[in-house]
Design a protein around this motif. Sequence first.
Motif, PDB file in Angstrom:
ATOM      1  N   CYS A   1       2.362   1.883  -3.443  1.00  0.00           N
ATOM      2  CA  CYS A   1       1.065   2.462  -4.285  1.00  0.00           C
ATOM      3  C   CYS A   1       0.983   3.372  -4.428  1.00  0.00           C
ATOM      4  N   CYS A  11       5.252  -2.390  -6.097  1.00  0.00           N
ATOM      5  CA  CYS A  11       4.126  -2.353  -5.763  1.00  0.00           C
ATOM      6  C   CYS A  11       3.661  -3.879  -6.584  1.00  0.00           C
ATOM      7  N   ILE A  12       3.394  -3.412  -7.976  1.00  0.00           N
ATOM      8  CA  ILE A  12       2.789  -5.483  -9.193  1.00  0.00           C
ATOM      9  C   ILE A  12       4.064  -6.372  -8.575  1.00  0.00           C
ATOM     10  N   ALA A  49       5.498   2.312  -8.191  1.00  0.00           N
ATOM     11  CA  ALA A  49       4.106   1.349  -9.656  1.00  0.00           C
ATOM     12  C   ALA A  49       4.358  -0.138  -9.671  1.00  0.00           C
ATOM     13  N   MET A  54       0.872  -1.248  -0.196  1.00  0.00           N
ATOM     14  CA  MET A  54      -0.014  -0.158   0.007  1.00  0.00           C
ATOM     15  C   MET A  54       0.987   1.304  -0.354  1.00  0.00           C
TER      16      MET A  54
END
Length: 427
Positions: free
Chosen positions: A288, A405-406, A402, A285
């Motif tokens: 993100c 995070c993925i 990003a 989180m």
Amino acid sequence: MLGQPLWTSLADALGGHKFCMLTSLVLGTAVVYCALFVTTFLGVSLTVGGGAFLMAGVNPLLDNITMKSLDFHKKPLTSYGKFRVFGAIGYGLSALVLGPLIDYFGVTVIFQAFAITSLFYFILIATFPFRTTISSSNSEHSSLLGSDHSQNQDIAAGSPSHCIQSGSQYDVKDLPSVQSDVIVPAELQTKNVAPSSRVDKDESQGYLRKLLSGRFVVLFCFMVVCMGVGKGVIDGFLFLYLQDLNAPATLLGLTLGVTTVSEIPFFFYSGYLISRFGAIYTVAMALCAYAIRLLYYSQLQEPWFVLPIELLHGLTFGLSWAAVASHSYQISPKGTLSVSIPIVHSRLQFMAALIRYQATTQGLVSALFWGFGFGSGACGGGFINQAYGYVCLFWTASAFTATACIIGLGWYFLEQHFRTSCSHRIS
């Protein structure tokens, strides 16, 4: 980057966490204060850099002592944020107080204030009683001796069910300050051995192997580094970008105030959130949120519009650092430590005590975030900014966080699926 693991591993090896923290504080403060008397850029750089290296042990050791205190009092380790929130409050108050002082006395007042607050900090830490906790249960003895590492592997997953494990059953005081016999398991005591101080060779050599063998530990470290990159870009270039947009000094101060205030609720309620989602999801989180903040900066045209997005700082740092600190403590491998300590009548006695490498692990993770990650973001961001400008820098950093995070979430799901499939086949 080197100072944090050096000081924390030394504290674990000597068993003197308070002593090492105070030593780091005194040496670092003295060297940084000497920058007042240096006139060349190279001299100031070396002095401040040396001071930062010497003081690098203070924060991770303070985090570690906080965790040990929670463990000793059988409080959930995720309660760390309720204590760390006072650091955010102090940071905000110092910014409010130092602003007028700098305007009146000049920038050198920063060094004077630093020395004074360090003195108060030294007195508080020196007089406050700390304890180092370890467990005495038979099952814990077996695990500490290296016969069972499965519990550490489960905790390393960061699942909510393991996030609030704590509760030790007997304690060993910080060794350098202890003036009485230390409680040591009888089966580990060594007789007729010359006084010395050493970490068991097999345990010290196998520390990283044990640490990295835990579930999701490599993934956790990867995500921590990526968070550090995002923070390095923001801390290094946001104010410069706002100044390029003709932001007044008042806005810069308000921006700092908003970020500080945003940390308070996230630190305070971090225990519930970490217990609810687990460390891996919490860090995801945060990544993100970093991506959203950085993308917002890349589209920013009016400097005053920066204030609303700064509320996400509470998630990107407040909540995430509470998760990182508590999880680093939990995933620490265990080992045996042989120490020589002063006891009653200045007599030296060789003893062995069960320890965990919590401080060492917290120092390593802190170095990954503040050293490798933060440094890479600041230095790499400088090259990108010089070549392509701020907009490209923030957009690139947003895409990086990003993607991290993925990748992190995909890694987590795939490893969970793989382990679940293997367990089903075995059963």
